[in-house]
Write a protein that holds these residues in place. Structure first.
Motif, PDB file in Angstrom:
ATOM      1  N   GLY A   3       0.830  -1.200   0.000  1.00 19.39           N
ATOM      2  CA  GLY A   3       0.000   0.000   0.000  1.00 19.39           C
ATOM      3  C   GLY A   3       0.862   1.247   0.000  1.00 19.39           C
ATOM      4  O   GLY A   3       2.082   1.192   0.060  1.00 19.39           O
ATOM      5  N   GLY A   4       0.212   2.393  -0.081  1.00 19.48           N
ATOM      6  CA  GLY A   4       0.925   3.655   0.030  1.00 19.48           C
ATOM      7  C   GLY A   4       1.167   4.336  -1.295  1.00 19.48           C
ATOM      8  O   GLY A   4       1.854   5.348  -1.354  1.00 19.48           O
ATOM      9  N   GLY A   5       0.621   3.818  -2.374  1.00 20.10           N
ATOM     10  CA  GLY A   5       0.774   4.455  -3.679  1.00 20.10           C
ATOM     11  C   GLY A   5      -0.140   5.648  -3.801  1.00 20.10           C
ATOM     12  O   GLY A   5      -0.720   6.130  -2.835  1.00 20.10           O
ATOM     13  N   GLY A   6      -0.291   6.137  -4.986  1.00 20.72           N
ATOM     14  CA  GLY A   6      -1.120   7.306  -5.246  1.00 20.72           C
ATOM     15  C   GLY A   6      -2.601   7.063  -5.012  1.00 20.72           C
ATOM     16  O   GLY A   6      -3.375   7.984  -4.856  1.00 20.72           O
ATOM     17  N   GLY A   7      -2.987   5.815  -4.992  1.00 22.05           N
ATOM     18  CA  GLY A   7      -4.387   5.500  -4.722  1.00 22.05           C
ATOM     19  C   GLY A   7      -5.248   5.586  -5.955  1.00 22.05           C
ATOM     20  O   GLY A   7      -4.805   5.928  -7.036  1.00 22.05           O
ATOM     21  N   PHE A   8      -6.522   5.303  -5.772  1.00 28.40           N
ATOM     22  CA  PHE A   8      -7.478   5.324  -6.860  1.00 28.40           C
ATOM     23  C   PHE A   8      -8.788   5.865  -6.326  1.00 28.40           C
ATOM     24  O   PHE A   8      -9.353   5.307  -5.391  1.00 28.40           O
ATOM     25  N   GLY A   9      -9.242   6.944  -6.879  1.00 29.04           N
ATOM     26  CA  GLY A   9     -10.523   7.508  -6.478  1.00 29.04           C
ATOM     27  C   GLY A   9     -10.433   8.384  -5.237  1.00 29.04           C
ATOM     28  O   GLY A   9      -9.372   8.625  -4.677  1.00 29.04           O
ATOM     29  N   ASP A  10     -11.581   8.868  -4.849  1.00 33.25           N
ATOM     30  CA  ASP A  10     -11.705   9.775  -3.713  1.00 33.25           C
ATOM     31  C   ASP A  10     -11.547   8.996  -2.410  1.00 33.25           C
ATOM     32  O   ASP A  10     -12.326   8.078  -2.135  1.00 33.25           O
ATOM     33  N   PRO A  11     -10.550   9.343  -1.590  1.00 33.88           N
ATOM     34  CA  PRO A  11     -10.355   8.609  -0.341  1.00 33.88           C
ATOM     35  C   PRO A  11     -11.542   8.709   0.614  1.00 33.88           C
ATOM     36  O   PRO A  11     -11.749   7.816   1.444  1.00 33.88           O
ATOM     37  N   LEU A  12     -12.337   9.765   0.503  1.00 33.38           N
ATOM     38  CA  LEU A  12     -13.496   9.907   1.382  1.00 33.38           C
ATOM     39  C   LEU A  12     -14.639   8.979   0.990  1.00 33.38           C
ATOM     40  O   LEU A  12     -15.591   8.819   1.740  1.00 33.38           O
ATOM     41  N   LEU A  13     -14.529   8.361  -0.172  1.00 27.27           N
ATOM     42  CA  LEU A  13     -15.550   7.409  -0.609  1.00 27.27           C
ATOM     43  C   LEU A  13     -15.142   5.962  -0.347  1.00 27.27           C
ATOM     44  O   LEU A  13     -15.930   5.047  -0.563  1.00 27.27           O
ATOM     45  N   ARG A  14     -13.931   5.759   0.151  1.00 27.90           N
ATOM     46  CA  ARG A  14     -13.484   4.402   0.464  1.00 27.90           C
ATOM     47  C   ARG A  14     -14.326   3.875   1.626  1.00 27.90           C
ATOM     48  O   ARG A  14     -14.509   4.550   2.638  1.00 27.90           O
ATOM     49  N   PRO A  15     -14.861   2.683   1.490  1.00 25.71           N
ATOM     50  CA  PRO A  15     -15.671   2.124   2.576  1.00 25.71           C
ATOM     51  C   PRO A  15     -14.893   2.100   3.894  1.00 25.71           C
ATOM     52  O   PRO A  15     -13.708   1.737   3.928  1.00 25.71           O
ATOM     53  N   THR A  16     -15.563   2.496   4.953  1.00 21.25           N
ATOM     54  CA  THR A  16     -14.907   2.605   6.252  1.00 21.25           C
ATOM     55  C   THR A  16     -14.331   1.279   6.719  1.00 21.25           C
ATOM     56  O   THR A  16     -13.268   1.245   7.339  1.00 21.25           O
ATOM     57  N   GLU A  17     -15.011   0.180   6.416  1.00 21.48           N
ATOM     58  CA  GLU A  17     -14.529  -1.131   6.821  1.00 21.48           C
ATOM     59  C   GLU A  17     -13.203  -1.464   6.139  1.00 21.48           C
ATOM     60  O   GLU A  17     -12.340  -2.119   6.723  1.00 21.48           O
ATOM     61  N   GLN A  18     -13.029  -1.014   4.897  1.00 25.34           N
ATOM     62  CA  GLN A  18     -11.775  -1.262   4.188  1.00 25.34           C
ATOM     63  C   GLN A  18     -10.642  -0.433   4.785  1.00 25.34           C
ATOM     64  O   GLN A  18      -9.507  -0.904   4.880  1.00 25.34           O
ATOM     65  N   VAL A  19     -10.949   0.802   5.190  1.00 24.63           N
ATOM     66  CA  VAL A  19      -9.933   1.631   5.842  1.00 24.63           C
ATOM     67  C   VAL A  19      -9.534   0.986   7.170  1.00 24.63           C
ATOM     68  O   VAL A  19      -8.345   0.894   7.496  1.00 24.63           O
ATOM     69  N   GLN A  20     -10.515   0.519   7.914  1.00 29.16           N
ATOM     70  CA  GLN A  20     -10.240  -0.158   9.177  1.00 29.16           C
ATOM     71  C   GLN A  20      -9.341  -1.373   8.942  1.00 29.16           C
ATOM     72  O   GLN A  20      -8.379  -1.601   9.667  1.00 29.16           O
ATOM     73  N   GLN A  21      -9.611  -2.127   7.898  1.00 33.07           N
ATOM     74  CA  GLN A  21      -8.794  -3.296   7.575  1.00 33.07           C
ATOM     75  C   GLN A  21      -7.374  -2.861   7.179  1.00 33.07           C
ATOM     76  O   GLN A  21      -6.398  -3.517   7.556  1.00 33.07           O
ATOM     77  N   ASP A  22      -7.247  -1.767   6.437  1.00 34.45           N
ATOM     78  CA  ASP A  22      -5.925  -1.248   6.069  1.00 34.45           C
ATOM     79  C   ASP A  22      -5.102  -0.922   7.312  1.00 34.45           C
ATOM     80  O   ASP A  22      -3.897  -1.174   7.349  1.00 34.45           O
ATOM     81  N   VAL A  23      -5.766  -0.362   8.331  1.00 38.27           N
ATOM     82  CA  VAL A  23      -5.075  -0.060   9.590  1.00 38.27           C
ATOM     83  C   VAL A  23      -4.636  -1.355  10.252  1.00 38.27           C
ATOM     84  O   VAL A  23      -3.488  -1.495  10.686  1.00 38.27           O
ATOM     85  N   GLU A  24      -5.540  -2.321  10.325  1.00 33.95           N
ATOM     86  CA  GLU A  24      -5.221  -3.606  10.963  1.00 33.95           C
ATOM     87  C   GLU A  24      -4.052  -4.307  10.269  1.00 33.95           C
ATOM     88  O   GLU A  24      -3.240  -4.947  10.925  1.00 33.95           O
ATOM     89  N   LEU A  25      -3.964  -4.166   8.960  1.00 34.58           N
ATOM     90  CA  LEU A  25      -2.889  -4.811   8.194  1.00 34.58           C
ATOM     91  C   LEU A  25      -1.602  -3.985   8.193  1.00 34.58           C
ATOM     92  O   LEU A  25      -0.593  -4.424   7.644  1.00 34.58           O
ATOM     93  N   GLY A  26      -1.659  -2.789   8.780  1.00 33.82           N
ATOM     94  CA  GLY A  26      -0.465  -1.960   8.876  1.00 33.82           C
ATOM     95  C   GLY A  26      -0.168  -1.129   7.640  1.00 33.82           C
ATOM     96  O   GLY A  26       0.921  -0.573   7.521  1.00 33.82           O
ATOM     97  N   PHE A  27      -1.133  -1.018   6.711  1.00 31.25           N
ATOM     98  CA  PHE A  27      -0.919  -0.212   5.511  1.00 31.25           C
ATOM     99  C   PHE A  27      -0.984   1.281   5.809  1.00 31.25           C
ATOM    100  O   PHE A  27      -0.297   2.075   5.167  1.00 31.25           O
ATOM    101  N   VAL A  28      -1.848   1.675   6.736  1.00 32.11           N
ATOM    102  CA  VAL A  28      -1.962   3.073   7.157  1.00 32.11           C
ATOM    103  C   VAL A  28      -2.108   3.109   8.676  1.00 32.11           C
ATOM    104  O   VAL A  28      -2.542   2.136   9.294  1.00 32.11           O
ATOM    105  N   SER A  29      -1.744   4.238   9.266  1.00 34.73           N
ATOM    106  CA  SER A  29      -1.875   4.401  10.713  1.00 34.73           C
ATOM    107  C   SER A  29      -3.285   4.868  11.060  1.00 34.73           C
ATOM    108  O   SER A  29      -4.048   5.289  10.184  1.00 34.73           O
TER     109      SER A  29
END
Length: 69
Positions: A3-29
Motif C-alpha cells: 500500500g501507500g501508492g497514489g491511490g485510486f478515487g476519492d479517499p473519502l468514498l473508500r468504505p470505512t470497513e476497508q480503511v479499518q482493515q488497512d489499519v489492521e494490516l499496517g498499511f496506514v496508521s
C-alpha cells in the motif's frame, strides 16, 4: 505489492470497513485513516466511530468546496 501508492478515487468514498482493515494490516496508521480517509477509529479494538466518521467526512468535503471557491 504494498500500500501507500497514489491511490485510486476519492479517499473519502473508500468504505470505512476497508480503511479499518488497512489499519489492521499496517498499511496506514490510525492517524492517517483519520487525516486522509476521514475515518475515526477508537480504542485498542480500533472500532469505527460511525458518528465521528460521518461528521469528519462532511467537514472534509466542505473544506474542499471552500478551497475550490
Amino acid at each position: 505489492r504494498t500500500g501507500g501508492g497514489g491511490g485510486f478515487g476519492d479517499p473519502l468514498l473508500r468504505p470505512t470497513e476497508q480503511v479499518q482493515q488497512d489499519v489492521e494490516l499496517g498499511f496506514v496508521s490510525v492517524q492517517a485513516a483519520k487525516r486522509s480517509y476521514g475515518v475515526a477509529l477508537e480504542g485498542k479494538s480500533r472500532r469505527i466511530n460511525e458518528v465521528a466518521t460521518t461528521k469528519l467526512r462532511k467537514q472534509m468535503k466542505q473544506a474542499r468546496t471552500r478551497r475550490k471557491s
